[in-house]
Design a protein around this motif. Structure first.
Motif, PDB file in Angstrom:
ATOM      1  N   UNK A   1     -16.407 -14.163  24.356  1.00  0.00           N
ATOM      2  CA  UNK A   1     -15.966 -13.117  23.779  1.00  0.00           C
ATOM      3  C   UNK A   1     -13.759 -13.127  25.427  1.00  0.00           C
ATOM      4  N   UNK A   2     -12.949 -12.890  25.047  1.00  0.00           N
ATOM      5  CA  UNK A   2     -12.379 -12.320  25.975  1.00  0.00           C
ATOM      6  C   UNK A   2     -10.635 -11.327  25.393  1.00  0.00           C
ATOM      7  N   UNK A   3     -11.969 -10.127  25.932  1.00  0.00           N
ATOM      8  CA  UNK A   3     -11.434  -8.709  25.680  1.00  0.00           C
ATOM      9  C   UNK A   3      -9.997  -9.006  26.943  1.00  0.00           C
ATOM     10  N   UNK A   4      -9.329  -8.148  25.798  1.00  0.00           N
ATOM     11  CA  UNK A   4      -7.390  -8.137  26.872  1.00  0.00           C
ATOM     12  C   UNK A   4      -7.237  -6.461  26.192  1.00  0.00           C
ATOM     13  N   UNK A   5      -6.725  -6.188  27.320  1.00  0.00           N
ATOM     14  CA  UNK A   5      -6.437  -4.451  27.100  1.00  0.00           C
ATOM     15  C   UNK A   5      -4.751  -4.812  27.218  1.00  0.00           C
ATOM     16  N   UNK A   6      -3.878  -3.694  26.362  1.00  0.00           N
ATOM     17  CA  UNK A   6      -2.992  -3.821  25.925  1.00  0.00           C
ATOM     18  C   UNK A   6      -2.896  -2.648  27.596  1.00  0.00           C
ATOM     19  N   UNK A   7      -1.133  -2.922  27.179  1.00  0.00           N
ATOM     20  CA  UNK A   7      -0.247  -1.612  28.539  1.00  0.00           C
ATOM     21  C   UNK A   7      -0.925  -0.571  28.763  1.00  0.00           C
TER      22      UNK A   7
ATOM     23  N   UNK B   1     -14.464  -8.532  34.269  1.00  0.00           N
ATOM     24  CA  UNK B   1     -13.379  -8.137  35.283  1.00  0.00           C
ATOM     25  C   UNK B   1     -11.888  -9.177  35.593  1.00  0.00           C
ATOM     26  N   UNK B   2     -11.173 -10.015  34.912  1.00  0.00           N
ATOM     27  CA  UNK B   2     -10.773 -10.705  35.048  1.00  0.00           C
ATOM     28  C   UNK B   2      -9.480 -10.832  34.648  1.00  0.00           C
ATOM     29  N   UNK B   3      -8.265 -11.064  35.222  1.00  0.00           N
ATOM     30  CA  UNK B   3      -6.804 -11.338  34.868  1.00  0.00           C
ATOM     31  C   UNK B   3      -6.312 -12.366  35.093  1.00  0.00           C
ATOM     32  N   UNK B   4      -6.747 -13.714  35.446  1.00  0.00           N
ATOM     33  CA  UNK B   4      -6.080 -14.640  35.879  1.00  0.00           C
ATOM     34  C   UNK B   4      -7.101 -16.162  35.648  1.00  0.00           C
ATOM     35  N   UNK B   5      -6.488 -16.936  35.137  1.00  0.00           N
ATOM     36  CA  UNK B   5      -7.462 -18.423  34.932  1.00  0.00           C
ATOM     37  C   UNK B   5      -8.399 -18.180  36.242  1.00  0.00           C
TER      38      UNK B   5
ATOM     39  N   UNK C   1      -4.215 -20.014  29.219  1.00  0.00           N
ATOM     40  CA  UNK C   1      -5.379 -19.781  30.756  1.00  0.00           C
ATOM     41  C   UNK C   1      -7.339 -19.628  30.779  1.00  0.00           C
ATOM     42  N   UNK C   2      -7.060 -18.125  30.330  1.00  0.00           N
ATOM     43  CA  UNK C   2      -7.928 -17.345  30.166  1.00  0.00           C
ATOM     44  C   UNK C   2      -9.112 -18.106  28.511  1.00  0.00           C
ATOM     45  N   UNK C   3      -8.439 -18.135  27.899  1.00  0.00           N
ATOM     46  CA  UNK C   3      -9.128 -18.512  26.495  1.00  0.00           C
ATOM     47  C   UNK C   3      -9.894 -20.189  26.916  1.00  0.00           C
ATOM     48  N   UNK C   4      -8.921 -20.781  27.434  1.00  0.00           N
ATOM     49  CA  UNK C   4     -10.067 -21.935  27.588  1.00  0.00           C
ATOM     50  C   UNK C   4     -10.258 -21.824  29.352  1.00  0.00           C
TER      51      UNK C   4
ATOM     52  N   UNK D   1     -10.075 -16.288  38.149  1.00  0.00           N
ATOM     53  CA  UNK D   1     -10.783 -15.235  38.349  1.00  0.00           C
ATOM     54  C   UNK D   1     -11.990 -15.512  36.775  1.00  0.00           C
ATOM     55  N   UNK D   2     -11.163 -16.096  36.183  1.00  0.00           N
ATOM     56  CA  UNK D   2     -11.995 -16.173  34.564  1.00  0.00           C
ATOM     57  C   UNK D   2     -12.697 -17.767  34.945  1.00  0.00           C
ATOM     58  N   UNK D   3     -12.344 -18.499  35.852  1.00  0.00           N
ATOM     59  CA  UNK D   3     -13.610 -19.508  35.618  1.00  0.00           C
ATOM     60  C   UNK D   3     -14.196 -19.325  36.831  1.00  0.00           C
ATOM     61  N   UNK D   4     -14.007 -18.225  38.396  1.00  0.00           N
ATOM     62  CA  UNK D   4     -15.415 -17.578  39.003  1.00  0.00           C
ATOM     63  C   UNK D   4     -16.073 -17.204  38.179  1.00  0.00           C
ATOM     64  N   UNK D   5     -15.942 -16.385  37.701  1.00  0.00           N
ATOM     65  CA  UNK D   5     -16.770 -15.670  37.016  1.00  0.00           C
ATOM     66  C   UNK D   5     -17.647 -16.594  35.952  1.00  0.00           C
TER      67      UNK D   5
END
Length: 905
Positions: free
Chosen positions: A648-654, A574-578, A639-642, A580-584
């Protein structure tokens, strides 16, 4: 030896003549009893004894003391006869008495959490028989005063009246030492010890109104029932709670012939480890005391000496002693009793090979003869756990699967958190040196009492020595510091088990509980003062020290590689920023399972644009604000995709209701009105309009997108444009768009239509395409029940177990704390369902939803994205029910990876 497998029996024997159990019977005999039986079978010198089963503990709690004694009396008496025969003594006889130890033994190691009684069987007459038989009057009376003290505390309930007060028996001992001008227990004369026995009995009578029992059988039944009682004592209950052990396991009771380490200078007692429990290094190590009993080593009453010459020299370096000073003051067992050391070394090697794991052993040397009292798989730090597993694998002692199964997933958490910044350490002022009992870095404010550990956000618990009663405070504190005790003291062992930084045996500390001060070299530290502990070096540092992210070892990477080799279920984050995504990704995440877009709206000035959109009265006004938000969201998604680079990147809508984005304080409302050039009344009216009585069930999730489709349009455009932009850079992208809070197929179809239309528009504008999925988060019970219908259109399901738990139980996650601790204490719930997935209820919905969804669409991708995705038992449940992945916070990804592999194995 005979092997008796009648499961109806209540008592099992172990010893040279007859051993009934073995290591496979841990659940029935407890870990200690099973291992004592196993060592007896191996021919290792174990004092004979008996084990009363864990099932009796359960019966005791139901039927009480008298009925339990009647239940087991015959079997216990028969087993005592075997001990008498092997030891050539008689229980209850005056001239040649058999003396016993009574210890607990749960199926898992719970060091110091339950009670022990030693030297049982002594009274005013038999003590004279022991003195005559051994020709050692001092030994007899020393054993007797220890027995009265221990029995008085454990069985008769002698405790300090106030927390600032000393243990009443210890207070009496200190008074005697002061009157005599001595400092060590070994300096007591026979007359001193006799007087202490009299004084102790008088204290017991004054405090409890009861006479100290003289009948050995009365003593034995009292001790056995006290051990059963300690299973439900405060410290044992708390220990079970923090480790997730169920209360219905119960504890076994081990009654064993006493052997004595306090018979003189050719007797000793100690604790040893086949490998270093702190670092994992393949080094035999441990501590011992001459002329002492086992409790002296672990209780921290005397600071013990090292078993090996190598360890003794290391200690000397810490204490800055010369080799001559060290040899005189801290000689190793290897030097003092070389033949017995070699015998102990052979047994530790034999037991590690036999159990195929690092062993924690207790031993006693009685008058030149070595006895092994216990062995168990040793508690260790997270770093040691990983190194030992990898080393045993490389040594050929275990295979890859066994190496993985030796890892406790939750303990990996210890390796993933900050350590001291070396640059800050260079400027740090070291005020004292202790023993590096449990590695790590801790900075906090001093507290002197365990029940006050929560007084500060970051606290360091400072004690002369810790006791099992301090458990909860030790758990709450950032670090633990003791003035007495060695590497095998209570503080050290428990801290290592918790993954808590600990420095023990810092003799330079002078602690005054009544004044609440710690004095070091004349400088006084008070409650609330900041200190720092380096559990890797033993340094105690003045003030705060900056920390940094840890550097993970090569062994850690090897374990992670093994985990991925055997796991069949993927682990996402679960990551909301680039960032956090890099850490993951650094921790091995195989995708993003949940990116919460609402978190992106709170950064910088975005919240003002978001509020402008919310306050707009027309679609045109909302779209203008959304156009301003579009590039911000697009940039985030790029940033997340990179960062995920083809995963895969799952993006939840608002998802949350709009009222969470508007200001509720008058001052902030005024600022918003001024910034947007509208009236304060307009802002207030909008805030009032957005107010909801039950926001969790209100205007949120897909309901927002259905009411305001322009929000879904903007977010879809941002996702698809970001994917195309990143694709243009030559990076593979796998976007997955998740519709939140769906409860009906029609809700999903409504949002799906907006998403597809918007995506097609963007594809035409770019003249390019990307593959993408549209799925939903299953977090409403109805969605799980209607999963087969929703799967007609959805490409994937992600179970949002946080909200699904709230709605299934009807518990508000924000308010459940008001009653949750009571529920857990009373056994209404076995675990907090927000921490451990409720497999019976919520889990049933997950399993049903996955099954029904795949009945419609066999290739439906299914995962969970609640924080349960990082909890090992929940991960195992997901594996067993065929989920494709779990998703958890970045720092729990390694835990989930190992848990997924273990579930597969």
């Amino acid at each position: 030896m005979d092997s008796i497998t009648n499961t109806k029996r209540k008592v099992y024997r172990f010893g040279h003549r007859q051993t009934d159990g073995d290591r496979t019977m841990r659940n029935l005999l407890g870990g200690k009893g099973a291992n004592l039986a196993e060592m007896s079978r191996l021919g290792i010198p174990v004092p004979p004894g008996l084990t009363i089963t864990t099932e009796v503990c359960t019966e005791y709690n139901a039927i009480g003391k008298e009925a339990t004694v009647e239940l087991i009396a015959e079997e216990v008496r028969e087993a005592i006869k075997q001990i008498e025969a092997e030891m050539d003594t008689v229980f209850g006889e005056d001239k040649n008495p058999l003396l016993l130890s009574v210890r607990s033994g749960a199926r898992v190691s719970m060091p110091g959490m339950m009670d022990t009684v030693l030297n049982l069987g002594l009274n005013d007459v038999s003590v004279l028989g022991v003195a005559k038989k051994t020709n050692n009057e001092r030994f007899a009376w020393d054993s007797y005063r220890r027995f009265v003290q221990m029995y008085g505390s454990v069985v008769m309930g002698m405790k300090p009246e106030n927390k600032e007060d000393e243990d009443p028996f210890e207070e009496q001992i200190h008074q005697t030492k002061e009157a005599r001008g001595i400092s060590l227990d070994t300096e007591f004369t026979v007359e001193d010890l006799k007087n202490l026995v009299v004084d102790f009995k008088k204290l017991i009578k004054e405090r409890t109104g009861q006479d100290f029992p003289t009948d050995p059988w009365e003593q034995l039944w009292g001790a056995i029932m006290a051990v059963f009682d300690s299973w439900n004592g405060d410290r044992a209950v708390y220990y079970r709670k923090i480790n997730g052990y169920p209360p219905d396991w119960g504890t076994a009771v081990n009654v064993q012939a006493m052997v004595f380490g306090n018979m003189g200078e050719n007797s000793a007692t100690g604790v040893c480890f086949t490998r270093d429990a702190a670092t994992g290094a393949n080094q035999f190590n441990g501590e011992y005391l001459i002329n002492a009993q086992g409790e002296d080593v672990v209780a921290g009453v005397r600071t013990p000496q090292q078993i090996t010459l190598e360890g003794s020299k290391h200690w000397a370096e810490l204490a800055k002693l010369s080799e001559k000073e060290r040899a005189a003051k801290y000689p190793s067992l290897q030097e003092v009793m070389p033949k017995l050391y070699q015998e102990l070394f052979r047994y530790q090697n034999q037991l590690e090979i036999h159990y195929r794991d690092m062993q924690d052993m207790e031993f006693t040397i009685q008058d030149g003869k070595l006895w092994i009292l216990q062995t168990r798989n040793g508690k260790r730090t997270g770093a040691a756990m990983v190194k030992i597993a990898v080393d045993l694998l490389k040594e050929g002692m275990i295979d890859e699967k066994e190496a993985l199964l030796q890892i406790l997933p939750e303990k990996l958490d210890e390796l993933l958190h900050p350590v001291f910044d070396p640059r800050a350490l260079k400027r740090a002022k070291v005020i004292a040196q202790g023993l590096p009992a449990s590695p790590g870095a801790a900075t906090g404010q001093i507290v002197f009492f365990a029940d006050e550990a929560n007084k500060f956000k970051n606290s360091i618990l400072v004690r002369t020595e810790t006791s099992p009663e301090d458990l909860e405070g030790m758990d709450l504190a950032k670090g633990i510091l003791t003035a007495r005790g060695g590497m095998t003291s209570h503080a050290a062992v428990v801290a290592r088990g918790m993954g808590k930084c600990c420095v023990s045996g810092a003799g330079a500390l002078k602690i005054n509980y009544k004044k609440r001060t710690m004095t070091v070299d004349g400088h006084e530290y008070h409650e609330g003062d900041w200190i720092s502990l380096n559990g890797t070096t033993g340094n105690i540092i003045d003030g705060k020290v900056a920390t940094m992210e840890p550097l993970l070892s090569g062994e850690f990477a090897e374990i992670m590689t093994l985990a991925d080799k055997y796991a069949t279920m993927k682990v996402r984050a679960n990551a909301d920023t680039p960032k956090d995504a890099k850490t993951a990704r650094n921790f091995g995440a195989q995708g993003i399972g949940l990116a919460r877009t609402e978190h992106m709206f709170f950064e910088g000035n975005r919240i003002m644009t978001m509020r402008e959109m919310i306050l707009a009265d027309t679609i045109k006004g909302r779209k203008l604000a959304l156009e301003a938000l579009l590039p911000m969201q697009r940039n985030d998604f790029e940033g997340l995709f990179e960062a995920l680079h083809g995963h895969p990147v799952t993006i939840r809508l608002l998802d949350p209701p709009l009222h969470e984005f508007v200001p509720h304080q008058l001052a902030t409302q005024k600022e918003l009105a001024e910034d947007l050039h509208i009236s304060l009344a307009a802002v207030k009216n909008k805030v009032a309009e957005l107010h909801e009585f039950n926001p969790m069930l209100g205007h949120r999730g897909c309901r927002l997108g259905i009411t305001y489709p322009e929000i879904t349009e903007m977010q879809t455009r941002a996702i698809i444009e970001a994917a195309l932009n990143v694709k243009e850079k030559g990076i593979e992208v796998k976007p997955e768009i998740m519709v939140p809070l769906v409860g009906t197929l029609e809700e999903f179809e409504s949002q799906e239509e907006v998403i597809k239309q918007t995506a097609e528009t963007v594809f035409q504008e770019y003249g390019d395409r990307v593959d993408y999925l549209i799925g939903t988060m299953i977090e409403v019970p109805r969605a799980a029940l209607m999963a087969d219908a929703i799967a007609q259109r959805a490409d994937f399901f992600s179970f949002g177990t946080n909200d699904l738990t709230q709605m299934t139980f009807g518990y508000s996650r924000d308010d459940a704390g008001k009653f949750m601790s009571y529920y857990l204490e009373k056994g209404i719930l076995k675990a907090d369902p927000f921490e451990v997935l409720d497999q019976e209820g919520v889990g049933q919905l997950v399993a049903l939803g996955a099954k029904k969804g795949r009945s419609t669409k066999p290739d439906l991708k299914v995962g969970i994205c609640g924080e349960h995705g990082g909890e090992p038992s929940s991960v195992e449940f997901c594996h067993d029910n065929g989920l494709d992945y779990v998703s958890c916070s970045p720092f729990r990804v390694p835990i989930a990876r190992v848990a997924a592999a273990q579930a597969a194995l």
